[in-house]
Design a protein around this motif. Structure first.
Motif, PDB file in Angstrom:
ATOM      1  N   PRO A  40       0.997  -1.342  -0.114  1.00 37.26           N
ATOM      2  CA  PRO A  40       0.025   0.189  -0.044  1.00 37.26           C
ATOM      3  C   PRO A  40       0.897   1.346   0.063  1.00 37.26           C
ATOM      4  N   GLY A  41       0.619   2.106  -0.707  1.00 34.70           N
ATOM      5  CA  GLY A  41       1.319   3.566  -0.951  1.00 34.70           C
ATOM      6  C   GLY A  41       2.617   3.204  -1.417  1.00 34.70           C
ATOM      7  N   LYS A  42       2.840   1.983  -2.044  1.00 34.78           N
ATOM      8  CA  LYS A  42       4.268   2.052  -2.592  1.00 34.78           C
ATOM      9  C   LYS A  42       4.270   1.223  -4.095  1.00 34.78           C
ATOM     10  N   GLU A  43       5.456   1.845  -4.812  1.00 33.42           N
ATOM     11  CA  GLU A  43       5.702   1.363  -6.094  1.00 33.42           C
ATOM     12  C   GLU A  43       5.641  -0.152  -6.309  1.00 33.42           C
ATOM     13  N   ARG A  44       5.249  -0.729  -7.174  1.00 30.53           N
ATOM     14  CA  ARG A  44       5.526  -2.168  -7.356  1.00 30.53           C
ATOM     15  C   ARG A  44       7.114  -2.543  -7.513  1.00 30.53           C
ATOM     16  N   GLU A  45       7.236  -3.447  -6.792  1.00 33.03           N
ATOM     17  CA  GLU A  45       8.981  -3.968  -7.023  1.00 33.03           C
ATOM     18  C   GLU A  45       9.142  -5.278  -7.355  1.00 33.03           C
ATOM     19  N   LEU A  46      10.305  -5.653  -8.073  1.00 27.82           N
ATOM     20  CA  LEU A  46      10.710  -6.769  -8.479  1.00 27.82           C
ATOM     21  C   LEU A  46      11.226  -7.883  -7.128  1.00 27.82           C
ATOM     22  N   LEU A  47      10.762  -8.902  -6.920  1.00 26.26           N
ATOM     23  CA  LEU A  47      11.291  -9.891  -5.792  1.00 26.26           C
ATOM     24  C   LEU A  47      12.285 -10.797  -6.538  1.00 26.26           C
ATOM     25  N   SER A  48      11.852 -11.485  -7.745  1.00 26.49           N
ATOM     26  CA  SER A  48      12.571 -12.571  -8.069  1.00 26.49           C
ATOM     27  C   SER A  48      12.091 -12.939  -9.611  1.00 26.49           C
ATOM     28  N   ARG A  70      10.172 -23.224 -10.640  1.00 28.38           N
ATOM     29  CA  ARG A  70       8.989 -23.301 -11.663  1.00 28.38           C
ATOM     30  C   ARG A  70       8.927 -24.727 -12.017  1.00 28.38           C
ATOM     31  N   ASP A  71       7.751 -25.229 -12.524  1.00 28.42           N
ATOM     32  CA  ASP A  71       7.634 -26.510 -13.402  1.00 28.42           C
ATOM     33  C   ASP A  71       7.218 -26.272 -14.528  1.00 28.42           C
ATOM     34  N   ASN A  72       8.063 -26.660 -15.413  1.00 28.70           N
ATOM     35  CA  ASN A  72       7.702 -26.373 -16.793  1.00 28.70           C
ATOM     36  C   ASN A  72       6.604 -27.471 -17.250  1.00 28.70           C
ATOM     37  N   SER A  73       6.746 -28.323 -16.798  1.00 32.18           N
ATOM     38  CA  SER A  73       5.445 -29.508 -17.245  1.00 32.18           C
ATOM     39  C   SER A  73       4.359 -29.150 -17.086  1.00 32.18           C
ATOM     40  N   ASN A  74       3.860 -28.220 -16.057  1.00 39.25           N
ATOM     41  CA  ASN A  74       2.591 -27.793 -16.003  1.00 39.25           C
ATOM     42  C   ASN A  74       2.389 -26.216 -15.988  1.00 39.25           C
ATOM     43  N   ASN A  75       3.521 -25.737 -16.589  1.00 41.36           N
ATOM     44  CA  ASN A  75       3.318 -24.013 -16.867  1.00 41.36           C
ATOM     45  C   ASN A  75       3.245 -23.590 -15.700  1.00 41.36           C
ATOM     46  N   THR A  76       3.745 -23.902 -14.419  1.00 38.76           N
ATOM     47  CA  THR A  76       3.488 -23.232 -13.149  1.00 38.76           C
ATOM     48  C   THR A  76       4.814 -22.676 -12.548  1.00 38.76           C
ATOM     49  N   MET A  77       4.682 -21.569 -11.771  1.00 36.30           N
ATOM     50  CA  MET A  77       5.763 -20.810 -11.155  1.00 36.30           C
ATOM     51  C   MET A  77       5.192 -20.810  -9.685  1.00 36.30           C
ATOM     52  N   TYR A  78       6.298 -20.872  -8.760  1.00 37.90           N
ATOM     53  CA  TYR A  78       6.035 -20.648  -7.078  1.00 37.90           C
ATOM     54  C   TYR A  78       6.930 -19.793  -6.559  1.00 37.90           C
ATOM     55  N   LEU A  79       6.523 -19.378  -5.615  1.00 36.67           N
ATOM     56  CA  LEU A  79       7.543 -18.231  -4.721  1.00 36.67           C
ATOM     57  C   LEU A  79       7.284 -18.993  -3.260  1.00 36.67           C
ATOM     58  N   GLN A  80       8.151 -19.424  -2.655  1.00 34.43           N
ATOM     59  CA  GLN A  80       8.054 -20.047  -1.345  1.00 34.43           C
ATOM     60  C   GLN A  80       8.631 -18.881  -0.661  1.00 34.43           C
ATOM     61  N   MET A  81       7.693 -18.471   0.623  1.00 34.44           N
ATOM     62  CA  MET A  81       7.925 -17.310   1.326  1.00 34.44           C
ATOM     63  C   MET A  81       8.137 -17.804   2.824  1.00 34.44           C
ATOM     64  N   ASN A  82       9.400 -17.614   3.444  1.00 35.83           N
ATOM     65  CA  ASN A  82       9.394 -18.060   4.814  1.00 35.83           C
ATOM     66  C   ASN A  82       9.686 -16.816   5.891  1.00 35.83           C
ATOM     67  N   SER A  83       9.084 -17.200   7.024  1.00 39.89           N
ATOM     68  CA  SER A  83       9.563 -16.183   8.109  1.00 39.89           C
ATOM     69  C   SER A  83       9.032 -14.821   7.590  1.00 39.89           C
ATOM     70  N   LEU A  84       7.741 -14.723   7.426  1.00 36.89           N
ATOM     71  CA  LEU A  84       6.911 -13.490   6.763  1.00 36.89           C
ATOM     72  C   LEU A  84       7.011 -12.374   7.891  1.00 36.89           C
ATOM     73  N   LYS A  85       6.933 -11.497   7.513  1.00 32.23           N
ATOM     74  CA  LYS A  85       7.114 -10.087   8.409  1.00 32.23           C
ATOM     75  C   LYS A  85       5.743  -9.077   7.803  1.00 32.23           C
ATOM     76  N   PRO A  86       5.235  -8.286   8.846  1.00 34.99           N
ATOM     77  CA  PRO A  86       4.131  -7.400   8.403  1.00 34.99           C
ATOM     78  C   PRO A  86       4.682  -6.714   7.201  1.00 34.99           C
ATOM     79  N   ASP A  87       5.941  -6.292   7.081  1.00 34.77           N
ATOM     80  CA  ASP A  87       6.440  -5.560   5.782  1.00 34.77           C
ATOM     81  C   ASP A  87       6.283  -6.208   4.665  1.00 34.77           C
ATOM     82  N   ASP A  88       5.982  -7.655   4.576  1.00 37.46           N
ATOM     83  CA  ASP A  88       5.677  -8.487   3.519  1.00 37.46           C
ATOM     84  C   ASP A  88       4.224  -8.017   2.800  1.00 37.46           C
ATOM     85  N   THR A  89       3.425  -7.520   3.743  1.00 36.78           N
ATOM     86  CA  THR A  89       2.064  -7.283   3.222  1.00 36.78           C
ATOM     87  C   THR A  89       1.960  -6.587   2.115  1.00 36.78           C
ATOM     88  N   ALA A  90       1.401  -7.243   1.096  1.00 36.21           N
ATOM     89  CA  ALA A  90       1.229  -6.585  -0.219  1.00 36.21           C
ATOM     90  C   ALA A  90       0.307  -7.548  -1.322  1.00 36.21           C
TER      91      ALA A  90
END
Length: 123
Positions: A40-48, A70-90
């Motif tokens: 909220p209130g911030k510009e979109r940013e690249l993670l990975s 990513r799993d190319n066999s089913n055209n799916t990408m993933y993002l595993q996020m650990n130890s989440l913080k309130p600042d990760d809210t987006a």
């Protein structure tokens, strides 16, 4: 062509989430895919970003606690996020493009975008 992001939700600080991005409508062979977020209130940013062959790049915001895959066999990408913080809210977005050079900044020139999935981390 559609990118569908999912897996967001409301979690407490310290929890983990795994986001998915399912791609459909065309052959994504050779395409790079990536994750962005916009708080909220911030510009979109690249993670990975990840190449078709699995080469990964992490921006500063995505380094350390996040793992892209990513799993190319089913055209799916993933993002595993650990130890989440309130600042990760987006809203987390996935994107795809054949040109890896476009995965920078807010990624506004990327060819394909998903609609985003909300991640809320409570303290």
């Amino acid at each position: 062509v559609q990118l569908q992001a999912s897996g967001g939700g409301l979690v407490q600080a310290g929890a983990s989430l795994r986001l998915s991005c399912a791609a459909s409508g065309r052959n994504f062979m050779g395409y790079h895919m990536g994750w962005f977020r916009q708080a909220p209130g911030k510009e979109r940013e690249l993670l990975s970003q990840i190449s078709w062959t699995g080469n990964m790049h992490y921006a500063d915001s995505g380094e350390g606690r996040f793992t892209i895959s990513r799993d190319n066999s089913n055209n799916t990408m993933y993002l595993q996020m650990n130890s989440l913080k309130p600042d990760d809210t987006a809203v987390y977005y996935c994107a795809a493009d054949a040109n890896v050079g476009k995965f920078r900044g807010n990624g506004r020139n990327l060819e394909y975008w998903g609609k985003g999935t909300q991640v809320t981390v409570s303290s």
